[in-house]
Design a protein around this motif. Sequence first.
Motif, PDB file in Angstrom:
ATOM      1  N   GLY A 257       0.831  -1.193   0.000  1.00  0.00           N
ATOM      2  CA  GLY A 257       0.000   0.000   0.000  1.00  0.00           C
ATOM      3  C   GLY A 257       0.867   1.245   0.000  1.00  0.00           C
ATOM      4  N   ILE A 258       0.205   2.386  -0.022  1.00  0.00           N
ATOM      5  CA  ILE A 258       0.941   3.655  -0.027  1.00  0.00           C
ATOM      6  C   ILE A 258       0.381   4.553   1.074  1.00  0.00           C
ATOM      7  CG2 ILE A 258      -0.599   4.702  -1.795  1.00  0.00           C
ATOM      8  CD1 ILE A 258       1.880   6.221  -2.833  1.00  0.00           C
ATOM      9  N   TYR A 259       1.286   5.213   1.794  1.00  0.00           N
ATOM     10  CA  TYR A 259       0.915   6.223   2.780  1.00  0.00           C
ATOM     11  C   TYR A 259       1.305   7.578   2.186  1.00  0.00           C
ATOM     12  CZ  TYR A 259       1.063   9.233   6.864  1.00  0.00           C
ATOM     13  OH  TYR A 259       0.858  10.271   7.737  1.00  0.00           O
ATOM     14  N   ILE A 260       0.379   8.518   2.245  1.00  0.00           N
ATOM     15  CA  ILE A 260       0.653   9.845   1.675  1.00  0.00           C
ATOM     16  C   ILE A 260       0.346  10.923   2.705  1.00  0.00           C
ATOM     17  CG2 ILE A 260       0.019  11.476  -0.155  1.00  0.00           C
ATOM     18  CD1 ILE A 260      -0.930   9.136  -1.829  1.00  0.00           C
ATOM     19  N   TYR A 261       1.319  11.786   2.971  1.00  0.00           N
ATOM     20  CA  TYR A 261       0.993  13.050   3.645  1.00  0.00           C
ATOM     21  C   TYR A 261       1.543  14.156   2.750  1.00  0.00           C
ATOM     22  CZ  TYR A 261      -1.094  15.779   7.235  1.00  0.00           C
ATOM     23  OH  TYR A 261      -1.955  16.608   7.891  1.00  0.00           O
ATOM     24  N   ASP A 267       0.077  23.937   4.663  1.00  0.00           N
ATOM     25  CA  ASP A 267       1.456  23.495   4.934  1.00  0.00           C
ATOM     26  C   ASP A 267       2.121  23.033   3.646  1.00  0.00           C
ATOM     27  OD1 ASP A 267       1.371  23.778   7.834  1.00  0.00           O
ATOM     28  OD2 ASP A 267       0.014  22.047   7.789  1.00  0.00           O
ATOM     29  N   PRO A 268       2.799  23.940   2.950  1.00  0.00           N
ATOM     30  CA  PRO A 268       3.387  23.578   1.651  1.00  0.00           C
ATOM     31  C   PRO A 268       4.442  22.478   1.762  1.00  0.00           C
ATOM     32  CG  PRO A 268       3.921  25.859   2.286  1.00  0.00           C
ATOM     33  CD  PRO A 268       2.983  25.339   3.315  1.00  0.00           C
ATOM     34  N   ASN A 269       4.941  22.225   2.973  1.00  0.00           N
ATOM     35  CA  ASN A 269       5.878  21.114   3.149  1.00  0.00           C
ATOM     36  C   ASN A 269       5.227  19.938   3.856  1.00  0.00           C
ATOM     37  OD1 ASN A 269       8.170  22.273   1.909  1.00  0.00           O
ATOM     38  ND2 ASN A 269       8.400  23.601   3.701  1.00  0.00           N
ATOM     39  N   GLY A 270       3.924  19.904   3.868  1.00  0.00           N
ATOM     40  CA  GLY A 270       3.247  18.813   4.555  1.00  0.00           C
ATOM     41  C   GLY A 270       3.349  18.983   6.065  1.00  0.00           C
ATOM     42  N   ALA A 288      13.117  -2.894   2.581  1.00  0.00           N
ATOM     43  CA  ALA A 288      12.131  -3.969   2.394  1.00  0.00           C
ATOM     44  C   ALA A 288      11.664  -4.033   0.940  1.00  0.00           C
ATOM     45  CB  ALA A 288      10.942  -3.742   3.324  1.00  0.00           C
ATOM     46  N   GLY A 289      12.298  -3.244   0.053  1.00  0.00           N
ATOM     47  CA  GLY A 289      11.920  -3.270  -1.368  1.00  0.00           C
ATOM     48  C   GLY A 289      10.897  -2.216  -1.735  1.00  0.00           C
ATOM     49  N   GLY A 290      10.541  -1.342  -0.790  1.00  0.00           N
ATOM     50  CA  GLY A 290       9.594  -0.261  -1.066  1.00  0.00           C
ATOM     51  C   GLY A 290      10.307   1.017  -1.458  1.00  0.00           C
ATOM     52  N   LYS A 291       9.578   2.127  -1.388  1.00  0.00           N
ATOM     53  CA  LYS A 291      10.125   3.383  -1.863  1.00  0.00           C
ATOM     54  C   LYS A 291       9.577   4.544  -1.035  1.00  0.00           C
ATOM     55  CE  LYS A 291      10.964   5.790  -6.107  1.00  0.00           C
ATOM     56  NZ  LYS A 291      11.529   5.665  -7.397  1.00  0.00           N
ATOM     57  N   ALA A 292      10.346   5.630  -0.943  1.00  0.00           N
ATOM     58  CA  ALA A 292       9.881   6.812  -0.206  1.00  0.00           C
ATOM     59  C   ALA A 292      10.345   8.060  -0.925  1.00  0.00           C
ATOM     60  CB  ALA A 292      10.438   6.802   1.211  1.00  0.00           C
ATOM     61  N   SER A 293       9.404   8.994  -1.094  1.00  0.00           N
ATOM     62  CA  SER A 293       9.684  10.165  -1.913  1.00  0.00           C
ATOM     63  C   SER A 293       8.929  11.359  -1.346  1.00  0.00           C
ATOM     64  CB  SER A 293       9.198   9.840  -3.332  1.00  0.00           C
ATOM     65  OG  SER A 293       8.926  10.989  -4.068  1.00  0.00           O
ATOM     66  N   ASN A 294       9.393  12.555  -1.712  1.00  0.00           N
ATOM     67  CA  ASN A 294       8.600  13.735  -1.340  1.00  0.00           C
ATOM     68  C   ASN A 294       7.694  14.138  -2.509  1.00  0.00           C
ATOM     69  OD1 ASN A 294      10.248  14.946  -3.203  1.00  0.00           O
ATOM     70  ND2 ASN A 294      11.136  16.458  -1.816  1.00  0.00           N
ATOM     71  N   GLY A 295       7.611  13.254  -3.506  1.00  0.00           N
ATOM     72  CA  GLY A 295       6.809  13.520  -4.697  1.00  0.00           C
ATOM     73  C   GLY A 295       7.715  13.778  -5.889  1.00  0.00           C
ATOM     74  N   LYS A 296       8.933  14.254  -5.575  1.00  0.00           N
ATOM     75  CA  LYS A 296       9.872  14.570  -6.659  1.00  0.00           C
ATOM     76  C   LYS A 296      11.227  13.923  -6.413  1.00  0.00           C
ATOM     77  CE  LYS A 296       7.973  19.164  -7.583  1.00  0.00           C
ATOM     78  NZ  LYS A 296       7.454  19.848  -6.412  1.00  0.00           N
ATOM     79  N   GLU A 297      11.606  13.874  -5.137  1.00  0.00           N
ATOM     80  CA  GLU A 297      12.968  13.477  -4.784  1.00  0.00           C
ATOM     81  C   GLU A 297      12.914  12.353  -3.757  1.00  0.00           C
ATOM     82  OE1 GLU A 297      14.927  16.794  -2.928  1.00  0.00           O
ATOM     83  OE2 GLU A 297      16.914  15.871  -3.066  1.00  0.00           O
ATOM     84  N   HIS A 308      13.782  20.414  12.685  1.00  0.00           N
ATOM     85  CA  HIS A 308      12.355  20.082  12.686  1.00  0.00           C
ATOM     86  C   HIS A 308      11.706  20.305  11.319  1.00  0.00           C
ATOM     87  CE1 HIS A 308      12.530  19.437  16.992  1.00  0.00           C
ATOM     88  NE2 HIS A 308      13.206  20.573  17.097  1.00  0.00           N
ATOM     89  N   GLN A 309      12.507  20.287  10.271  1.00  0.00           N
ATOM     90  CA  GLN A 309      11.954  20.576   8.951  1.00  0.00           C
ATOM     91  C   GLN A 309      10.960  19.508   8.508  1.00  0.00           C
ATOM     92  OE1 GLN A 309      15.563  20.695   6.606  1.00  0.00           O
ATOM     93  NE2 GLN A 309      14.581  19.768   4.848  1.00  0.00           N
ATOM     94  N   ARG A 310       9.970  19.968   7.777  1.00  0.00           N
ATOM     95  CA  ARG A 310       8.894  19.077   7.318  1.00  0.00           C
ATOM     96  C   ARG A 310       9.095  18.722   5.862  1.00  0.00           C
ATOM     97  NH1 ARG A 310       4.307  19.986  11.032  1.00  0.00           N
ATOM     98  NH2 ARG A 310       4.948  21.606  12.478  1.00  0.00           N
ATOM     99  N   THR A 311       8.432  17.660   5.459  1.00  0.00           N
ATOM    100  CA  THR A 311       8.478  17.278   4.041  1.00  0.00           C
ATOM    101  C   THR A 311       7.191  16.558   3.649  1.00  0.00           C
ATOM    102  OG1 THR A 311       9.625  15.947   2.370  1.00  0.00           O
ATOM    103  CG2 THR A 311       9.690  15.093   4.601  1.00  0.00           C
ATOM    104  N   PRO A 312       6.720  16.775   2.418  1.00  0.00           N
ATOM    105  CA  PRO A 312       5.653  15.902   1.922  1.00  0.00           C
ATOM    106  C   PRO A 312       6.198  14.468   1.925  1.00  0.00           C
ATOM    107  CG  PRO A 312       5.994  17.771   0.445  1.00  0.00           C
ATOM    108  CD  PRO A 312       7.145  17.769   1.409  1.00  0.00           C
ATOM    109  N   PHE A 313       5.333  13.489   2.115  1.00  0.00           N
ATOM    110  CA  PHE A 313       5.815  12.118   2.301  1.00  0.00           C
ATOM    111  C   PHE A 313       4.931  11.131   1.546  1.00  0.00           C
ATOM    112  CE2 PHE A 313       6.900   8.651   5.632  1.00  0.00           C
ATOM    113  CZ  PHE A 313       8.108   8.362   5.024  1.00  0.00           C
ATOM    114  N   TYR A 314       5.553  10.391   0.651  1.00  0.00           N
ATOM    115  CA  TYR A 314       4.885   9.311  -0.088  1.00  0.00           C
ATOM    116  C   TYR A 314       5.730   8.069   0.158  1.00  0.00           C
ATOM    117  CZ  TYR A 314       2.778  13.167  -2.744  1.00  0.00           C
ATOM    118  OH  TYR A 314       2.111  14.303  -3.111  1.00  0.00           O
ATOM    119  N   VAL A 315       5.168   7.082   0.843  1.00  0.00           N
ATOM    120  CA  VAL A 315       5.988   5.916   1.190  1.00  0.00           C
ATOM    121  C   VAL A 315       5.169   4.645   1.057  1.00  0.00           C
ATOM    122  CG1 VAL A 315       5.479   6.044   3.689  1.00  0.00           C
ATOM    123  CG2 VAL A 315       7.621   5.021   2.927  1.00  0.00           C
TER     124      VAL A 315
END
Length: 327
Positions: A257-261, A267-270, A288-297, A308-315
């Motif tokens: 599955g995918i988790y998205i914040y 909050d432009p940085n999530g 574990a063979g999965g992937k994690a991105s901020n949408g671009k990087e 304490h910097q924030r980031t969009p998160f797709y994992v």
Amino acid sequence: MEESRIAEPIGSALDRFIKSKQNQFAYASGELSQLLRDIALASKVVNREVNKAGLIDIMGSLGSLNTGGEQQQKLDVLANIRFSRALMKGGEACALISEESESYLDLNNDGKYVIAIDPLDGSSNIDVNVSIGTIFSIYRRKSKPGTPIQQEDILQKGSEQVAAGYILYGSSTMLVYTTGHGVNGFTYEPTLGEYFLSHPNMRQPINGKIFSVNEGSYKSFSQSVRNYLHFCKDEGYTGRYIGSLVADFHRNLLKGGIYIYPATAKDPNGKLRLMYECNALAFVAEQAGGKASNGKERILDIQPTSLHQRTPFYVGSKNMVELAEQY
Ligand code: AHM
Ligand code: MG
């Protein structure tokens, strides 16, 4: 045969497992192993407190605010104290970055490791008896032990983690971690007070059918995120969102599955923090063979510029994260 090559059987105690894998680590001095043991020990104490939280009056708000400006729950504070004490006593860590403290804590200046931790994540779930978690990252310091700690020791990229993992306080309590040689999961046996290997060599399915996102914020998502969510629904995927990152991540790790914040209008940085929420889970996902991105990087390639910097998160499942990135 090297001891580390011998697969530890299901049911092995965590201590034994850590010891048998010690020589996989480039600086096999035993200090990393000790750190993992310290974290496991502190988690047992936190687990006890989490379990009795409904029974005694240690719940509710202390009235103080944490660095994100949110109300701090008592259990967050307790967990922070337990983990910092355990790491301080051990002496292997020179600095501790925590969600609960504005700046990093100096521990033992001779220590070789820097720890980043969210002692108790999912704080809105504490009072309602829903799964919560601890997230940790371990880095090797860059400067010489015994010298003053430098910014380069603290602000390291996720790709420099030497170990990372999480503890899930759920229907069972689990410790899942990686040292860069795959991911292993241990289930806590409370009557024996020990973690036992229950999920050896965890692999995240490359595809999945679960999407985890707070759809209540749909209106503040970008059109591309909305389009991706439409795709998930058109495909008949299952929506699952607990609001406890560790629990949502863990389910998707096991089932696919995918988790998205994502970034939101507000909050432009999530919302999630790179250094003690996203990096550790990104490392586990990749191992574990999965992937994690901020949408671009790739998350692990982001150079942090503040604690304490924030980031969009797709994992999550590799193909799902890649498709979300394309959107
Ligand atoms: P916290 O560090 O204050 O607990 O916030 C992090 C949590 C994550 O566990 C969870 O995935 C997310 O915040 C939920 O946020 P939202 O309520 O905006 O969906
Ligand atoms: Mg958190």
